[in-house]
Design a protein around this motif. Structure first.
Motif, PDB file in Angstrom:
ATOM      1  N   PRO A 239      19.350  37.914  10.866  1.00 58.41           N
ATOM      2  CA  PRO A 239      20.784  37.736  11.161  1.00 58.41           C
ATOM      3  C   PRO A 239      21.071  37.383  12.613  1.00 58.41           C
ATOM      4  O   PRO A 239      21.923  36.525  12.887  1.00 58.41           O
ATOM      5  N   GLU A 240      20.360  37.979  13.536  1.00 60.41           N
ATOM      6  CA  GLU A 240      20.628  37.716  14.953  1.00 60.41           C
ATOM      7  C   GLU A 240      20.163  36.320  15.396  1.00 60.41           C
ATOM      8  O   GLU A 240      20.522  35.853  16.476  1.00 60.41           O
ATOM      9  N   GLU A 241      19.396  35.633  14.545  1.00 58.01           N
ATOM     10  CA  GLU A 241      18.916  34.288  14.877  1.00 58.01           C
ATOM     11  C   GLU A 241      19.885  33.188  14.448  1.00 58.01           C
ATOM     12  O   GLU A 241      19.735  32.030  14.862  1.00 58.01           O
ATOM     13  N   LEU A 242      20.858  33.517  13.622  1.00 56.15           N
ATOM     14  CA  LEU A 242      21.718  32.486  13.054  1.00 56.15           C
ATOM     15  C   LEU A 242      22.423  31.622  14.106  1.00 56.15           C
ATOM     16  O   LEU A 242      22.475  30.396  13.948  1.00 56.15           O
ATOM     17  N   PRO A 243      22.946  32.183  15.201  1.00 57.30           N
ATOM     18  CA  PRO A 243      23.544  31.303  16.221  1.00 57.30           C
ATOM     19  C   PRO A 243      22.529  30.318  16.823  1.00 57.30           C
ATOM     20  O   PRO A 243      22.885  29.169  17.114  1.00 57.30           O
ATOM     21  N   ALA A 244      21.307  30.720  16.979  1.00 58.92           N
ATOM     22  CA  ALA A 244      20.276  29.809  17.493  1.00 58.92           C
ATOM     23  C   ALA A 244      20.009  28.680  16.506  1.00 58.92           C
ATOM     24  O   ALA A 244      19.695  27.550  16.913  1.00 58.92           O
ATOM     25  N   LEU A 245      20.153  28.964  15.221  1.00 58.05           N
ATOM     26  CA  LEU A 245      19.956  27.924  14.214  1.00 58.05           C
ATOM     27  C   LEU A 245      21.046  26.865  14.339  1.00 58.05           C
ATOM     28  O   LEU A 245      20.788  25.668  14.154  1.00 58.05           O
ATOM     29  N   GLN A 246      22.250  27.294  14.653  1.00 56.45           N
ATOM     30  CA  GLN A 246      23.329  26.328  14.875  1.00 56.45           C
ATOM     31  C   GLN A 246      22.985  25.398  16.039  1.00 56.45           C
ATOM     32  O   GLN A 246      23.225  24.187  15.971  1.00 56.45           O
ATOM     33  N   ALA A 247      22.413  25.952  17.104  1.00 51.71           N
ATOM     34  CA  ALA A 247      22.036  25.127  18.263  1.00 51.71           C
ATOM     35  C   ALA A 247      20.958  24.116  17.879  1.00 51.71           C
ATOM     36  O   ALA A 247      20.983  22.967  18.336  1.00 51.71           O
ATOM     37  N   ILE A 248      20.012  24.517  17.037  1.00 56.29           N
ATOM     38  CA  ILE A 248      18.982  23.589  16.565  1.00 56.29           C
ATOM     39  C   ILE A 248      19.621  22.476  15.750  1.00 56.29           C
ATOM     40  O   ILE A 248      19.271  21.301  15.893  1.00 56.29           O
ATOM     41  N   GLU A 249      20.582  22.826  14.912  1.00 60.43           N
ATOM     42  CA  GLU A 249      21.259  21.815  14.103  1.00 60.43           C
ATOM     43  C   GLU A 249      21.989  20.805  14.984  1.00 60.43           C
ATOM     44  O   GLU A 249      21.916  19.588  14.754  1.00 60.43           O
ATOM     45  N   VAL A 250      22.682  21.279  15.997  1.00 59.18           N
ATOM     46  CA  VAL A 250      23.393  20.387  16.915  1.00 59.18           C
ATOM     47  C   VAL A 250      22.396  19.453  17.608  1.00 59.18           C
ATOM     48  O   VAL A 250      22.591  18.232  17.663  1.00 59.18           O
ATOM     49  N   ALA A 251      21.312  20.011  18.116  1.00 61.08           N
ATOM     50  CA  ALA A 251      20.297  19.194  18.809  1.00 61.08           C
ATOM     51  C   ALA A 251      19.671  18.175  17.868  1.00 61.08           C
ATOM     52  O   ALA A 251      19.430  17.022  18.251  1.00 61.08           O
ATOM     53  N   SER A 252      19.434  18.576  16.625  1.00 63.86           N
ATOM     54  CA  SER A 252      18.787  17.666  15.682  1.00 63.86           C
ATOM     55  C   SER A 252      19.722  16.539  15.246  1.00 63.86           C
ATOM     56  O   SER A 252      19.271  15.532  14.694  1.00 63.86           O
ATOM     57  N   GLY A 253      21.013  16.681  15.507  1.00 63.34           N
ATOM     58  CA  GLY A 253      21.963  15.633  15.167  1.00 63.34           C
ATOM     59  C   GLY A 253      22.064  14.532  16.214  1.00 63.34           C
ATOM     60  O   GLY A 253      22.615  13.462  15.942  1.00 63.34           O
ATOM     61  N   GLU A 254      21.525  14.741  17.393  1.00 64.19           N
ATOM     62  CA  GLU A 254      21.645  13.755  18.467  1.00 64.19           C
ATOM     63  C   GLU A 254      21.089  12.378  18.117  1.00 64.19           C
ATOM     64  O   GLU A 254      21.670  11.365  18.532  1.00 64.19           O
ATOM     65  N   PRO A 255      19.984  12.253  17.388  1.00 65.25           N
ATOM     66  CA  PRO A 255      19.507  10.901  17.049  1.00 65.25           C
ATOM     67  C   PRO A 255      20.537  10.050  16.300  1.00 65.25           C
ATOM     68  O   PRO A 255      20.479   8.822  16.367  1.00 65.25           O
ATOM     69  N   PHE A 256      21.479  10.679  15.620  1.00 67.54           N
ATOM     70  CA  PHE A 256      22.529   9.915  14.946  1.00 67.54           C
ATOM     71  C   PHE A 256      23.389   9.159  15.958  1.00 67.54           C
ATOM     72  O   PHE A 256      23.869   8.061  15.675  1.00 67.54           O
ATOM     73  N   ARG A 257      23.577   9.722  17.124  1.00 66.09           N
ATOM     74  CA  ARG A 257      24.362   9.065  18.173  1.00 66.09           C
ATOM     75  C   ARG A 257      23.681   7.743  18.557  1.00 66.09           C
ATOM     76  O   ARG A 257      24.322   6.707  18.657  1.00 66.09           O
TER      77      ARG A 257
ATOM     78  N   PHE B 228      21.800   6.034  16.758  1.00 71.93           N
ATOM     79  CA  PHE B 228      21.797   5.152  15.589  1.00 71.93           C
ATOM     80  C   PHE B 228      23.194   4.581  15.329  1.00 71.93           C
ATOM     81  O   PHE B 228      23.410   3.903  14.342  1.00 71.93           O
ATOM     82  N   GLY B 229      24.130   4.874  16.232  1.00 71.36           N
ATOM     83  CA  GLY B 229      25.488   4.349  16.075  1.00 71.36           C
ATOM     84  C   GLY B 229      26.382   5.197  15.200  1.00 71.36           C
ATOM     85  O   GLY B 229      27.392   4.703  14.677  1.00 71.36           O
ATOM     86  N   MET B 230      26.042   6.475  15.043  1.00 66.67           N
ATOM     87  CA  MET B 230      26.846   7.378  14.217  1.00 66.67           C
ATOM     88  C   MET B 230      27.266   8.607  15.038  1.00 66.67           C
ATOM     89  O   MET B 230      26.879   9.732  14.736  1.00 66.67           O
ATOM     90  N   PRO B 231      28.077   8.394  16.090  1.00 72.08           N
ATOM     91  CA  PRO B 231      28.445   9.527  16.945  1.00 72.08           C
ATOM     92  C   PRO B 231      29.241  10.606  16.208  1.00 72.08           C
ATOM     93  O   PRO B 231      29.160  11.777  16.571  1.00 72.08           O
ATOM     94  N   ASP B 232      30.003  10.218  15.183  1.00 73.67           N
ATOM     95  CA  ASP B 232      30.775  11.208  14.429  1.00 73.67           C
ATOM     96  C   ASP B 232      29.845  12.198  13.729  1.00 73.67           C
ATOM     97  O   ASP B 232      30.170  13.387  13.615  1.00 73.67           O
ATOM     98  N   ILE B 233      28.692  11.748  13.291  1.00 69.13           N
ATOM     99  CA  ILE B 233      27.720  12.657  12.665  1.00 69.13           C
ATOM    100  C   ILE B 233      27.081  13.533  13.735  1.00 69.13           C
ATOM    101  O   ILE B 233      26.913  14.739  13.553  1.00 69.13           O
ATOM    102  N   ALA B 234      26.740  12.925  14.880  1.00 69.82           N
ATOM    103  CA  ALA B 234      26.148  13.700  15.977  1.00 69.82           C
ATOM    104  C   ALA B 234      27.103  14.785  16.462  1.00 69.82           C
ATOM    105  O   ALA B 234      26.666  15.866  16.865  1.00 69.82           O
TER     106      ALA B 234
END
Length: 164
Positions: free
Chosen positions: A8-26, A28-34
Protein backbone atom coordinates in the motif's frame (compact mmCIF):
# COMPACT_ATOMS: atom_id res chain seq x y z
CA UNK A 1 14.60 -8.32 -9.73
CA UNK A 2 11.68 -9.58 -7.68
CA UNK A 3 8.04 -9.65 -8.82
CA UNK A 4 5.68 -9.35 -5.87
CA UNK A 5 2.37 -7.79 -4.85
CA UNK A 6 2.52 -4.02 -4.45
CA UNK A 7 2.54 -2.72 -0.89
CA UNK A 8 0.00 0.00 0.00
CA UNK A 9 2.73 2.51 0.81
CA UNK A 10 4.25 1.99 -2.67
CA UNK A 11 1.17 3.06 -4.62
CA UNK A 12 2.17 6.76 -4.93
CA UNK A 13 5.54 5.68 -6.34
CA UNK A 14 3.70 3.60 -8.93
CA UNK A 15 1.90 6.73 -10.08
CA UNK A 16 5.28 8.42 -10.59
CA UNK A 17 6.46 5.45 -12.69
CA UNK A 18 3.31 5.71 -14.79
CA UNK A 19 3.86 9.43 -15.40
CA UNK A 20 7.51 8.84 -16.37
CA UNK A 21 6.59 5.96 -18.66
CA UNK A 22 4.17 8.23 -20.52
CA UNK A 23 6.86 10.68 -21.63
CA UNK A 24 7.70 8.82 -24.88
CA UNK A 25 4.19 9.68 -26.08
CA UNK A 26 5.19 13.35 -26.06
CA UNK A 27 8.06 12.62 -28.44
CA UNK A 28 5.64 10.61 -30.62
CA UNK A 29 3.41 13.68 -31.02
CA UNK A 30 0.85 12.70 -28.38
CA UNK A 31 1.37 15.24 -25.57
CA UNK A 32 -2.21 14.76 -24.32
CA UNK A 33 -1.38 11.12 -23.53
CA UNK A 34 1.92 12.10 -21.90
CA UNK A 35 0.07 14.63 -19.75
CA UNK A 36 -2.72 12.22 -18.77
CA UNK A 37 -3.20 11.79 -15.03
CA UNK A 38 -1.93 8.54 -13.54
CA UNK A 39 -4.31 5.92 -12.29
CA UNK A 40 -5.96 7.19 -9.08
CA UNK A 41 -4.85 5.62 -5.80
CA UNK A 42 -8.41 4.48 -5.07
CA UNK A 43 -8.47 2.56 -8.36
CA UNK A 44 -5.10 0.96 -7.63
CA UNK A 45 -6.34 -0.19 -4.23
CA UNK A 46 -9.17 -2.15 -5.90
CA UNK A 47 -7.03 -3.95 -8.49
CA UNK A 48 -4.54 -6.78 -8.34
CA UNK A 49 -1.20 -4.96 -8.54
CA UNK A 50 2.29 -6.44 -8.79
CA UNK A 51 5.62 -4.66 -8.93
CA UNK A 52 8.99 -5.54 -10.35
CA UNK A 53 11.33 -4.39 -7.58
CA UNK A 54 15.08 -3.81 -7.77
CA UNK A 55 14.91 -3.35 -4.71
CA UNK A 56 12.34 -0.53 -5.04
CA UNK A 57 9.55 -0.76 -7.64
CA UNK A 58 10.79 -0.07 -11.15
CA UNK A 59 7.70 -1.35 -12.99
CA UNK A 60 4.18 -2.47 -12.21
CA UNK A 61 1.07 -4.04 -13.61
CA UNK A 62 -2.56 -3.69 -12.47
CA UNK A 63 -5.14 -6.31 -13.38
CA UNK A 64 -8.78 -7.12 -12.84
CA UNK A 65 -10.86 -10.10 -13.99
CA UNK A 66 -13.10 -9.21 -16.96
CA UNK A 67 -15.27 -11.79 -18.69
CA UNK A 68 -13.11 -14.74 -17.68
CA UNK A 69 -9.75 -13.12 -18.48
CA UNK A 70 -7.20 -11.16 -16.48
CA UNK A 71 -7.54 -7.70 -18.00
CA UNK A 72 -4.40 -5.57 -17.79
CA UNK A 73 -5.62 -2.13 -16.78
CA UNK A 74 -2.14 -0.62 -16.72
CA UNK A 75 1.46 -1.70 -17.11
CA UNK A 76 4.26 0.82 -16.63
CA UNK A 77 8.04 0.50 -16.65
CA UNK A 78 10.37 3.22 -15.43
CA UNK A 79 12.09 4.48 -18.60
CA UNK A 80 15.49 4.02 -16.95
CA UNK A 81 14.76 0.27 -16.93
CA UNK A 82 12.95 -0.02 -20.27
CA UNK A 83 13.82 -2.58 -22.97
CA UNK A 84 15.08 -5.17 -20.50
CA UNK A 85 12.16 -7.60 -20.60
CA UNK A 86 10.63 -6.36 -17.34
CA UNK A 87 7.21 -5.67 -18.84
CA UNK A 88 7.21 -9.12 -20.47
CA UNK A 89 8.15 -10.71 -17.14
CA UNK A 90 5.26 -8.94 -15.42
CA UNK A 91 2.84 -10.14 -18.09
CA UNK A 92 4.13 -13.71 -17.75
CA UNK A 93 3.60 -13.45 -13.98
CA UNK A 94 0.02 -12.24 -14.48
CA UNK A 95 -0.59 -15.08 -16.93
CA UNK A 96 0.51 -17.66 -14.34
CA UNK A 97 -1.69 -15.96 -11.74
CA UNK A 98 -4.65 -15.98 -14.14
CA UNK A 99 -4.17 -19.63 -15.06
CA UNK A 100 -4.02 -20.62 -11.38
CA UNK A 101 -7.39 -18.94 -10.88
CA UNK A 102 -9.07 -20.59 -13.83
CA UNK A 103 -9.02 -17.50 -16.04
CA UNK A 104 -8.58 -18.09 -19.78
CA UNK A 105 -5.65 -15.71 -20.35
CA UNK A 106 -4.91 -12.00 -20.58
CA UNK A 107 -6.59 -9.08 -22.31
CA UNK A 108 -5.60 -5.45 -22.65
CA UNK A 109 -6.38 -2.37 -24.69
CA UNK A 110 -3.66 -0.25 -26.23
CA UNK A 111 -2.74 2.00 -29.11
CA UNK A 112 -2.84 0.04 -32.34
CA UNK A 113 0.16 1.56 -34.12
CA UNK A 114 2.49 2.91 -31.42
CA UNK A 115 5.63 0.69 -31.63
CA UNK A 116 5.85 0.09 -27.87
CA UNK A 117 2.12 -0.67 -27.69
CA UNK A 118 0.22 -2.82 -30.22
CA UNK A 119 3.26 -4.18 -32.12
CA UNK A 120 5.12 -4.87 -28.85
CA UNK A 121 2.25 -6.88 -27.38
CA UNK A 122 1.83 -8.81 -30.63
CA UNK A 123 5.49 -9.85 -30.38
CA UNK A 124 4.61 -11.17 -26.90
CA UNK A 125 1.86 -13.41 -28.29
CA UNK A 126 -1.17 -11.14 -28.01
CA UNK A 127 -3.67 -11.14 -30.88
CA UNK A 128 -6.48 -8.76 -31.76
CA UNK A 129 -9.91 -9.50 -30.32
CA UNK A 130 -12.37 -9.18 -33.18
CA UNK A 131 -15.55 -9.87 -31.18
CA UNK A 132 -15.55 -7.88 -27.96
CA UNK A 133 -17.10 -9.39 -24.86
CA UNK A 134 -19.52 -7.17 -22.92
CA UNK A 135 -16.81 -6.22 -20.41
CA UNK A 136 -14.29 -5.34 -23.11
CA UNK A 137 -16.94 -3.30 -24.91
CA UNK A 138 -17.54 -1.35 -21.67
CA UNK A 139 -13.78 -0.74 -21.33
CA UNK A 140 -13.46 0.48 -24.94
CA UNK A 141 -16.51 2.75 -24.47
CA UNK A 142 -15.05 4.19 -21.25
CA UNK A 143 -11.80 4.92 -23.08
CA UNK A 144 -13.72 6.68 -25.83
CA UNK A 145 -15.55 8.76 -23.21
CA UNK A 146 -12.12 9.83 -21.89
CA UNK A 147 -11.25 11.07 -25.38
CA UNK A 148 -9.37 8.09 -26.85
CA UNK A 149 -10.32 7.51 -30.49
CA UNK A 150 -11.52 3.92 -30.91
CA UNK A 151 -9.95 3.84 -34.37
CA UNK A 152 -6.52 4.24 -32.72
CA UNK A 153 -7.17 1.60 -30.07
CA UNK A 154 -7.04 -2.17 -30.20
CA UNK A 155 -8.13 -4.86 -27.76
CA UNK A 156 -5.67 -7.75 -27.56
CA UNK A 157 -5.81 -11.20 -25.96
CA UNK A 158 -3.21 -13.82 -25.05
CA UNK A 159 -4.29 -17.33 -24.20
CA UNK A 160 -1.62 -19.58 -22.66
CA UNK A 161 -0.32 -22.17 -25.06
CA UNK A 162 -2.09 -20.79 -28.14
CA UNK A 163 -0.66 -17.33 -28.78
CA UNK A 164 -4.20 -16.00 -29.31
Amino acid sequence: MEIRPARPEELPALQAIEVASGEPFREFGMPDIADDDPMPLDALRHLHVWVAAHPQPIAWVAVEPVDGYAHVEQISVDPAFARRGIGAALLDHVERWATARGLHGLTLTTFRDIPWNGPYYERLGFREVTALTPGLERIMNAEAERGLDRADRVCLRRVPGTGV
